[in-house]
Design an enzyme around this catalytic site. Structure first.
Site, PDB file in Angstrom:
ATOM      1  CD  GLU A 211      -4.852 -15.266   0.962  1.00 28.32           C
ATOM      2  OE1 GLU A 211      -5.030 -15.408   2.190  1.00 28.32           O
ATOM      3  OE2 GLU A 211      -5.526 -14.509   0.252  1.00 28.32           O
TER       4      GLU A 211
ATOM      5  CG  HIS B  24      -4.584 -13.980   6.855  1.00 26.95           C
ATOM      6  ND1 HIS B  24      -4.017 -12.904   7.492  1.00 26.95           N
ATOM      7  CD2 HIS B  24      -5.259 -13.481   5.788  1.00 26.95           C
ATOM      8  CE1 HIS B  24      -4.316 -11.790   6.830  1.00 26.95           C
ATOM      9  NE2 HIS B  24      -5.065 -12.120   5.793  1.00 26.95           N
TER      10      HIS B  24
ATOM     11  CD  GLU C  85     -12.013  -7.326   3.496  1.00 28.44           C
ATOM     12  OE1 GLU C  85     -12.519  -8.110   2.675  1.00 28.44           O
ATOM     13  OE2 GLU C  85     -10.919  -6.761   3.299  1.00 28.44           O
TER      14      GLU C  85
ATOM     15  CB  SER D 277     -15.062  -8.960  -0.115  1.00 20.97           C
ATOM     16  OG  SER D 277     -14.813  -8.322  -1.348  1.00 20.97           O
TER      17      SER D 277
ATOM     18  NE  ARG E 212     -10.282 -12.615   8.290  1.00 19.54           N
ATOM     19  CZ  ARG E 212      -9.571 -11.685   7.680  1.00 19.54           C
ATOM     20  NH1 ARG E 212     -10.128 -10.510   7.410  1.00 19.54           N
ATOM     21  NH2 ARG E 212      -8.307 -11.894   7.362  1.00 19.54           N
TER      22      ARG E 212
END
Length: 433
Positions: A213, A220, A356, A359, A407
């Site tokens: 990414e 990130h 976030e 997931s 994170r």
């Protein structure tokens, strides 16, 4: 060094040999002090110039900061010393001399920007508060592993070089594999699903993932360490229970076992969350976000949540929370949809007020429905035959999730940049060290 004593264990009346780094030297004229630092703390070494061998004094006073030294001597009580004891040296050896021109100051008296710190990470981690971050990170991993084992999980390791990506051909790092094109794996997702169809049934993995990414943000990374979980014969609600359990275990372990590290980082009131994490449906989440009035445009069904939307909801809730029942169209092909409402998926996210974290969801275990999901998202099922064919041979209902260690550390310790939570970050600008 069999006879080495850690500085924290030096007691008055002992004769010890300590080894570590020359943290600081203070020359006060007739007397001088060398502070030696090791992993357990610091200790003062006293040089009385007129009463000691000249060579010994000269060696001690010419040590450059951050040189590796070994000191042997008697430990004496000294209330004025930083740790209430000091060593009167009999022998001082410079094991590895450091260049006097250091690229950053490990004592922390002179600040360095993050880029300089990362360029010189070995020196940076010599700072107690930086070392504390990675000791806390290690405690989080220990606690999570212990929790997984307590709920019957088996630790696995899956390939990091793969023939195709987890979710197609985008955001992949290509590598040459014996003349063929391969990729660095984005996720162990497909492999861990295959394992729940084996005799293992409930598995977890802690390992690296790679995503090409082009983000350049404080949250990130292009290489991250993920904690993955997958279990047969559970649904998405039970998967959320396990997910919440790992976070509670991690926070509790840090609160109980990292008091010294938290103090170094300035946390006087660190407390593990005690309440269950609220669970909001996606529909409830967008309604509550819109009600805050913080967004320029109202969210509508099918919108993903922007950073601003996450912040608005996080500020209102004030702690961790789940968002459940996401629209099918914005969740991956392997997430199962509700049979009575195929536009609604059994996917979920775990949120921290800042971002976030997780997931996950219940997976589609029925072969025909899984293949249809591939086609709906424009993916060729034949490229994933190693994965799909196993669903022909009896794949149980299963669910799971994943979150990044960095994170968790970042949000737990309120770090400004995710790069502070990884030793050697990999991002668009950084491939070395």
């Amino acid at each position: 060094m069999e006879d080495r004593t850690y500085t924290a264990d030096a007691e008055p009346g002992d004769t010890v040999t300590v080894a570590g780094w020359a943290h600081e030297l203070r020359d006060l004229g007739g007397i001088a002090f060398l502070i030696v630092r090791d992993t357990s703390g610091k200790i003062q070494v006293k040089f009385e110039k007129d009463e000691m061998d000249d060579d010994l004094v000269e060696t001690g006073l010419n040590i450059s900061r951050e040189s590796v030294v070994q000191v042997t001597g008697a430990v004496e009580e000294e209330p004025r010393a930083p740790t209430d004891v000091e060593i009167v040296p009999e022998e001082v050896e410079v094991i590895a001399e450091a260049d006097p021109e250091l690229p950053l100051d490990p004592s922390g008296k002179v600040d360095a920007d993050l880029s300089t710190r990362l360029d010189n990470r070995t020196l940076d981690v010599r700072k107690p508060e930086v070392k504390a971050v990675f000791e806390i990170r290690a405690e989080i991993l220990r606690a999570v592993r212990e929790y997984f084992r307590s709920v019957g999980g088996t630790e696995i390791n899956t390939p990091k070089i793969v023939a195709t990506g987890t979710e197609g051909g985008t955001e992949l790092f290509p590598v040459t594999y014996f003349g063929e094109e391969a990729f660095m794996n984005q996720s162990p997702q497909l492999f861990k699903q295959l394992m729940v169809g084996s005799g293992l049934e409930r598995v977890f993995e802690i390992g690296p993932i790679f995503r090409a990414e082009e983000h350049n943000t404080p949250r990130h990374l292009n290489e991250a360490t993920m904690i993955d979980f997958e279990s047969a014969f559970i649904d998405h609600n039970e998967a959320m229970d396990v997910c919440e359990g790992t976070l509670h275990a991690a926070y509790q372990a840090v609160e109980e076992n990292c008091e010294e590290q938290l103090e170094l980082l300035g946390y006087d009131d660190f407390a593990a969350p005690e309440e269950d994490f609220p669970r909001l449906t996606y529909e409830e989440a967008i309604e509550r976000i819109n009600a805050t009035g913080e967004l320029d445009e109202q969210l509508v069904w099918g919108d993903d949540l922007s950073t601003e939307a996450e912040k608005a909801l996080g500020d209102e809730i004030g702690g961790h929370y789940f968002i459940t029942d996401w629209p099918s169209e914005i969740k991956p092909f392997y997430i199962q949809d509700y049979d009575d409402d195929p536009e609604l998926s059994k996917g979920f996210d775990l949120m921290h007020p800042r971002m976030e974290l997780v997931s996950g969801g219940q997976r589609e275990h029925r072969f025909e429905a899984l293949e249809a999901g591939f086609e709906q998202q424009g993916l060729d099922p034949s490229q994933f035959e190693y994965y799909t064919k196993m669903f022909r041979y009896g794949m149980p209902p299963h669910a799971g999730w994943a979150y990044g260690v960095e994170r968790v550390v970042m949000t737990m310790l309120d770090l400004d940049n995710i790069r502070e939570a990884v030793l050697f970050p990999r991002d668009r600008q950084r491939l070395s060290p």
